[in-house]
Design an enzyme around this catalytic site. Sequence first.
Site, short mmCIF file in Angstrom:
data_model
loop_
_atom_site.label_atom_id
_atom_site.label_comp_id
_atom_site.label_asym_id
_atom_site.label_seq_id
_atom_site.Cartn_x
_atom_site.Cartn_y
_atom_site.Cartn_z
N GLY A 21 0.92 -1.15 -0.09
CA GLY A 21 0.13 0.13 0.00
C GLY A 21 1.10 1.52 -0.06
O GLY A 21 2.04 1.25 0.51
N GLY A 23 0.79 5.26 1.68
CA GLY A 23 0.16 6.11 2.20
C GLY A 23 0.71 7.83 2.29
O GLY A 23 1.64 7.82 1.17
N MET A 25 3.48 9.48 3.46
CA MET A 25 4.65 9.89 3.53
C MET A 25 5.44 8.41 2.58
O MET A 25 6.30 8.76 2.71
CB MET A 25 5.31 9.82 5.27
CG MET A 25 4.55 10.88 6.22
SD MET A 25 5.34 11.61 7.46
CE MET A 25 4.37 9.75 8.41
N LYS A 43 8.68 -0.29 5.22
CA LYS A 43 8.56 1.39 4.01
C LYS A 43 9.36 1.97 4.09
O LYS A 43 10.15 2.33 4.82
CB LYS A 43 7.34 2.06 5.58
CG LYS A 43 6.34 1.19 6.70
CD LYS A 43 5.18 1.55 7.57
CE LYS A 43 4.19 0.62 8.01
NZ LYS A 43 3.68 1.40 8.47
N TYR A 92 5.31 -7.88 10.34
CA TYR A 92 3.94 -7.80 9.42
C TYR A 92 2.89 -8.53 10.11
O TYR A 92 3.37 -9.46 10.27
CB TYR A 92 4.79 -8.43 7.49
CG TYR A 92 3.25 -8.85 7.16
CD1 TYR A 92 2.86 -8.27 6.15
CD2 TYR A 92 3.39 -10.11 6.64
CE1 TYR A 92 2.04 -9.03 5.86
CE2 TYR A 92 1.70 -10.23 5.71
CZ TYR A 92 0.59 -9.23 5.10
OH TYR A 92 0.45 -9.95 3.74
N ASP A 136 0.89 11.56 14.80
CA ASP A 136 -0.26 11.33 13.93
C ASP A 136 -1.35 9.62 13.80
O ASP A 136 -1.61 9.05 13.47
CB ASP A 136 0.59 10.08 12.62
CG ASP A 136 -0.44 10.30 11.04
OD1 ASP A 136 -1.72 10.79 10.74
OD2 ASP A 136 0.27 9.89 10.38
N PRO A 139 -7.18 6.37 12.51
CA PRO A 139 -7.55 4.67 12.12
C PRO A 139 -6.05 3.92 11.14
O PRO A 139 -6.90 2.11 11.41
CB PRO A 139 -8.55 4.33 11.11
CG PRO A 139 -9.62 6.25 12.22
CD PRO A 139 -8.21 7.35 12.56
N ASN A 141 -3.31 4.00 11.22
CA ASN A 141 -2.17 3.76 12.41
C ASN A 141 -3.03 2.88 13.21
O ASN A 141 -1.38 2.18 14.17
CB ASN A 141 -1.05 4.60 12.47
CG ASN A 141 -0.50 5.07 11.26
OD1 ASN A 141 -0.62 4.64 10.67
ND2 ASN A 141 -0.51 6.80 11.74
N ASP A 153 3.63 2.40 13.69
CA ASP A 153 4.42 4.00 13.15
C ASP A 153 4.61 4.99 14.36
O ASP A 153 4.90 6.47 14.18
CB ASP A 153 3.55 4.48 12.66
CG ASP A 153 3.47 4.43 11.15
OD1 ASP A 153 4.33 3.17 10.90
OD2 ASP A 153 3.11 4.16 10.12
#
Length: 288
Positions: A21, A23, A25, A43, A92, A136, A139, A141, A153
């Site tokens: 996915g 996001g 950032m 990430k 993960y 941040d 939902p 995160n 995060d």
Amino acid sequence: MNIDDLNQALSDRYCIERELGRGGMAVVYLARDKTLGRDVALKVLLPELSASLGGERFLREIEIASKLSHPNILPLHDRGEVDGTLYYTMPYIESESLRDRLDREKQLPIDEALVIAAEVASALAHAHDKGVVHRDIKPENILLQGGHALVSDFGIARAVTEAGGERLTKTGITVGTVSYMSPEQGAGEREIDGRSDLYSLGCVLYEMIGGVPPFTGPSDQAILARHVREAPPSLSTIRSSTPPAVEAVIHRSLAKNAADQFRTAERMRTALSDPRITDEGPGVRFGR
């Protein structure tokens, strides 16, 4: 840097399998940690963001968050820089996010929403005690696994903010998410404390019960202005079964005056965990 370039650059440690996915950032990949023999979420910060940050400063800031250890915090495993690209890894987890569940159900049972919010508050209490403000909470995160919440995060937004400085403003990238952003963070204040996270958590709890964030609008600027100037619409007008004590906790977390807010995450967690909170009777009060 595409997936093939990443695989080549990180081939000594990771085997990247696929993109999971994207996001605001970072791009998230499923990767295999060759050294430890486990799957991780890798990430990779967006190129324009990596270019605006001081790599050494970012990695130093993120190291602070890597020391957090709590049952409701998804830990950081690794972080690094390759060819000017910054990355970090986390476990993960094959589970859905709170955003996934809200997209599917819109509103959650009130007792479940309170448990999720209390567990997030517990994670925040631990992080705040270590000097780490999330910045941040939203939902996306919050992961849901085995009936429990895992906050992901931690420290990333702080690391980006601290490492980027004035250069970050020029990229046009916003750290934080306006629907859940405290007024002080929306105003660009660099020195924010844990109450900003509690404000964001109040917005998330409001959405779990009401099905929408407390403040919406046609633009980011309009939403931020409502955060600063308006009280949230009463949840009882959206969902009549909302207990008054639940609404009181949310309104307190979203108070404009800092003196009216919960002073600590632990006190908000205590309020959320109080067995009287779902009583329909009026007059339930919580200590600060």
